[in-house]
Design a protein around this motif. Structure first.
Motif, PDB file in Angstrom:
ATOM      1  N   LYS A  27       1.002  -1.272  -0.242  1.00 29.34           N
ATOM      2  CA  LYS A  27       0.206  -0.062  -0.020  1.00 29.34           C
ATOM      3  C   LYS A  27       0.813   1.187   0.206  1.00 29.34           C
ATOM      4  O   LYS A  27       1.940   1.316   0.887  1.00 29.34           O
ATOM      5  CB  LYS A  27      -0.804   0.052   1.344  1.00 29.34           C
ATOM      6  N   GLU A  38       1.262   5.405   0.242  1.00 30.76           N
ATOM      7  CA  GLU A  38       0.489   6.665   0.793  1.00 30.76           C
ATOM      8  C   GLU A  38       1.179   7.883   0.604  1.00 30.76           C
ATOM      9  O   GLU A  38       2.573   7.777   0.803  1.00 30.76           O
ATOM     10  CB  GLU A  38       0.053   6.281   2.274  1.00 30.76           C
ATOM     11  N   VAL A  53      -3.625  10.442   0.120  1.00 33.81           N
ATOM     12  CA  VAL A  53      -3.580   9.767  -0.947  1.00 33.81           C
ATOM     13  C   VAL A  53      -3.233   8.345  -0.630  1.00 33.81           C
ATOM     14  O   VAL A  53      -2.038   8.119  -0.147  1.00 33.81           O
ATOM     15  CB  VAL A  53      -2.778  10.236  -2.163  1.00 33.81           C
ATOM     16  N   THR A  54      -4.005   7.337  -1.160  1.00 33.96           N
ATOM     17  CA  THR A  54      -3.672   5.882  -0.665  1.00 33.96           C
ATOM     18  C   THR A  54      -3.963   5.099  -2.155  1.00 33.96           C
ATOM     19  O   THR A  54      -4.919   5.354  -2.788  1.00 33.96           O
ATOM     20  CB  THR A  54      -4.406   5.204   0.293  1.00 33.96           C
ATOM     21  N   GLN A  55      -2.978   4.274  -2.525  1.00 36.66           N
ATOM     22  CA  GLN A  55      -3.092   3.471  -3.618  1.00 36.66           C
ATOM     23  C   GLN A  55      -2.424   1.968  -3.307  1.00 36.66           C
ATOM     24  O   GLN A  55      -1.522   1.801  -2.571  1.00 36.66           O
ATOM     25  CB  GLN A  55      -2.445   3.913  -4.935  1.00 36.66           C
ATOM     26  N   GLU A  56      -3.159   1.073  -3.673  1.00 35.55           N
ATOM     27  CA  GLU A  56      -2.694  -0.428  -3.428  1.00 35.55           C
ATOM     28  C   GLU A  56      -2.096  -0.863  -4.804  1.00 35.55           C
ATOM     29  O   GLU A  56      -2.527  -0.493  -5.838  1.00 35.55           O
ATOM     30  CB  GLU A  56      -3.871  -1.438  -3.016  1.00 35.55           C
ATOM     31  N   LEU A  57      -0.751  -1.604  -4.574  1.00 40.36           N
ATOM     32  CA  LEU A  57      -0.138  -2.277  -5.837  1.00 40.36           C
ATOM     33  C   LEU A  57       0.266  -3.696  -5.539  1.00 40.36           C
ATOM     34  O   LEU A  57       0.624  -4.074  -4.335  1.00 40.36           O
ATOM     35  CB  LEU A  57       1.160  -1.452  -5.933  1.00 40.36           C
ATOM     36  N   LEU A 113       3.003   3.863 -10.417  1.00 40.63           N
ATOM     37  CA  LEU A 113       1.749   4.555 -10.041  1.00 40.63           C
ATOM     38  C   LEU A 113       1.792   5.908 -10.292  1.00 40.63           C
ATOM     39  O   LEU A 113       2.987   6.539 -10.209  1.00 40.63           O
ATOM     40  CB  LEU A 113       1.597   4.360  -8.618  1.00 40.63           C
ATOM     41  N   MET A 159       0.209   9.227  -8.750  1.00 37.97           N
ATOM     42  CA  MET A 159      -0.563   9.738  -7.724  1.00 37.97           C
ATOM     43  C   MET A 159      -0.788  11.205  -7.806  1.00 37.97           C
ATOM     44  O   MET A 159      -0.044  12.159  -7.918  1.00 37.97           O
ATOM     45  CB  MET A 159       0.262   9.581  -6.538  1.00 37.97           C
TER      46      MET A 159
END
Length: 658
Positions: A143, A145, A159-163, A175, A177
């Motif tokens: 994850k 952030e 901001v949060t993204q999963e990879l 990614l 963001m």
């Protein structure tokens, strides 16, 4: 006795005296072009000092992205089960981290990086995270952030993204963001997502909007400031880092090309060279390498001027010849020079030209100049330089070679240096001077007496250092402007000049004064920057003779602190006159433009200030900036005449269409 009446009369008398003071008459012969002014006359010099590259011009936002600093986790805060390993996929950057399960469902494994004094984000802007990863068990996840560690809001992450890491083999992931807000103190946080171990290497964060939108690009505002100077030449990468504290830490250009993931980190010589301002975490990532330097030169319209090592470590830090490479082992250093020229200019069938093409630039960079050695002196340098000159001349006879005469602009060492450079037969001699206000005021005629035969001059590093005030302030910048009239007047001797240093972080500098200052979000241009810009934007193509009573206007006796030079611009048909008043009183001037007739309009650019200690700052970046205007030039009996009053401590440029 009426004291008020007497005082009023005295004031009126003073005003009348000023109003009717005889102007300082200057003559400019606009009908006869003098020496050509080279395109390279006014340029810039870049060295990775004051965090000028990593943490500055280079767009990378994270510290120690490849875990290759001597302390592998410098710049990173880790928690949970994080392990550093050294059998990674990149031969010259073998370290990476493994994120593993912390052993309890309520614990976390992760790491975070705050960049150089905080990651600066802009609302609505995109940021590109790239990393190399593999899942130890075939599949895993993280994850990612963007966080505000000090926020009053409940979630730190905004901001949060999963990879998903989908392979047990090393693979590059990306990614994009987007930041929902402005934040100058953000951090990047990476968390293990699940129990499966994940390995990470070369974790990198860039703004999508770099200069020219290049992926491995430059910080946009700082690079744009360089372009706005309209430099004719760009000298890189140093400076003392070319030499290194020892030969092991010298700058090696071949380590700076190819994939950024496999460029080895190098200890920066400025990490500890200034004992009063050490920077233990100062390394060169080489993300800004020789390909990027050449590309940036092209982007800003400047001739590239690389400086290569001559087989010597820094002489300031090494007092005898034993620190240098023996003469019998010099050939690899010579070959580095030849290979660099091939890298820059060779066609795609050559070894190094093909490497350039593989990096995305099949066309040559058209390199014309190369400097061998930086600020070296005496016998250790004089005996090593000749074989370089011989080899370069034999293979690349059109390349202009620049040698150096040492760190001082006068004295026995300086004289020895010039004598040796003449005998060796270099094309230009690199002179350096960081000198006092008095020196700059008194040195405008420095080059009037230079020989017109033999090597030409490259003023490769110079800046006025105030007496007891070694910081950027108005007075020193004005004296630089006065001195530069002498560079222009002697354009047949001086072919290029570059102020130094170029960049400095406000919170991490080692040396000052500097041309451009910045933090992680903002920047400001010093007054010296505007002096350089005024010259570069009003360079002209040819010197015009300008005199007062038959003498150069160079602060000489009877010239009331005035300095001046003139040039023709055959491109747009303009005559350009530069006048600097270093005196404490207003000076009326009358400039006879011989060869021009009738009334004309002059475009003016003026730099002036009444506070000699004043400077631009992050809070007041435009406190002292040039102002533009117009002035009507009168039709004299025989020629067009500029009649004006130059305020005390003022630099003014006049541009008149011929």
């Amino acid at each position: 006795m009426n004291l008020r009446l007497i005082a009023g009369a005295a004031a009126l008398a003073a005003a009348l005296t000023s109003s009717f003071a005889q102007p300082r008459v200057m003559d400019v012969d606009t009908g006869k072009n003098g020496a050509p002014i080279q395109k390279t006359m006014y340029g810039i010099f870049f060295e990775d000092i004051n965090y000028g590259a990593d943490g500055g011009l280079y767009g990378e936002m994270l510290v120690n992205r490849s875990f290759e600093f001597k302390q592998s986790l410098t710049g990173w805060t880790t928690f949970g089960n994080v392990n550093v390993k050294d059998d990674g996929p990149f031969e010259r950057c073998p370290h990476y981290v493994e994120l593993a399960w912390p052993g309890h469902a309520d614990r976390l494994t992760g790491m975070q990086n705050s960049g150089y004094g905080g990651i600066s984000l802009k609302q609505g802007e995109d940021y590109r995270l790239t990393l190399w990863a593999k899942a130890a068990e075939g599949e895993g996840g993280i994850k990612v952030e963007l966080i505000d560690q000090l926020t009053d809001s409940e979630p730190q992450a905004f901001v949060t993204q999963e990879l998903k890491i989908t392979s047990g083999e090393w693979k590059k992931y990306e990614l994009i963001m987007r930041s929902p807000k402005n934040d100058t103190e953000a951090s990047l946080r990476i968390l293990l997502n699940g129990k499966a171990p994940v390995c990470l290497e070369h974790v990198s964060l860039f703004p999508v909007k770099t200069f020219k939108n290049r992926k491995n690009g430059m910080r946009a505002d700082l690079a744009q400031a360089l372009a706005d100077m309209h430099p004719g030449v760009f000298r890189f990468p140093g400076g003392c880092i070319v030499e290194g504290a020892d030969l092991q830490t010298r700058y090696q250009w071949k380590n700076t090309i190819g994939p950024v993931e496999n460029r080895p980190v190098n200890e920066n010589r400025w990490q500890y060279a200034m004992k009063s301002r050490i920077s233990p975490d100062y390394y060169q990532s080489y993300g800004l390498g020789f390909f990027e330097y050449f590309q940036l030169s092209e982007d800003i319209g400047a001739e590239p001027l690389p400086v290569l090592n001559v087989g010597m470590a820094c002489q300031f830090q090494n007092k005898d010849d034993s620190a240098n490479v023996p003469m019998s082992e010099l050939q690899p250093y010579i070959q580095d020079c030849l290979d660099l020229i091939e890298f820059a200019n060779g066609d795609t069938t050559t070894t190094w030209g093909r490497k350039r093409a593989e990096m995305g630039h099949p066309a040559p960079f058209n390199l014309k100049y190369i400097a061998v050695g930086n600020e070296q002196w005496e016998e250790p340098y004089f005996k090593r330089l000749p074989p370089f000159v011989k080899a370069i001349r034999e293979k690349y006879p059109d390349i202009k070679i620049i040698g150096t005469c040492g760190p001082a602009p006068e004295g026995e060492m300086f004289e020895h240096g010039w004598k040796a450079m003449r005998e060796i037969g270099v094309d230009l001699v690199d002179e350096h001077y960081y000198k006092s206000e008095e020196w700059f005021r008194n040195s405008s005629m420095r080059y009037d007496s230079y020989s017109r035969k033999g090597p030409k001059v490259f003023a490769g590093e110079y800046a006025c250092h105030g007496d007891g005030k070694k910081w950027n302030h108005y007075e020193t910048s004005l004296y630089e402007a006065a001195f530069m009239t002498g560079l222009e007047r002697n354009a047949d001797v001086v072919l290029m000049a570059t102020y130094a240093p170029l960049f400095a972080r406000v919170d991490a500098w080692q040396w000052r004064p500097d041309l451009i200052w910045f933090d992680n979000a903002r920047m400001f241009k010093s007054v010296s920057y505007y002096v350089q810009q005024m010259y570069a934007c009003n360079k002209g193509t040819n010197v015009l003779k300008l005199t007062m009573n038959g003498k150069p206007v160079a602060g000489q006796q009877g010239q009331a602190g005035l300095y001046a030079s003139a040039a023709a611009d055959n491109g747009d048909g303009s005559v350009i006159v530069k006048v600097v008043n270093t005196g404490k009183t207003t000076q009326p001037v009358s400039v006879n433009l011989k060869g021009m007739k009738g009334e004309r309009t002059a475009q003016t650019t003026t730099l002036t200030c009444t506070d000699m200690d004043a400077e631009n700052t992050l809070e007041e970046p435009e406190k002292i900036v040039p102002k533009t205007g117009t002035l009507t030039c009168k039709a004299g009996k025989k020629c067009t005449v500029i009649e004006d009053e130059i305020a005390p401590m003022t630099f003014r440029v006049y541009r008149i269409k011929k």
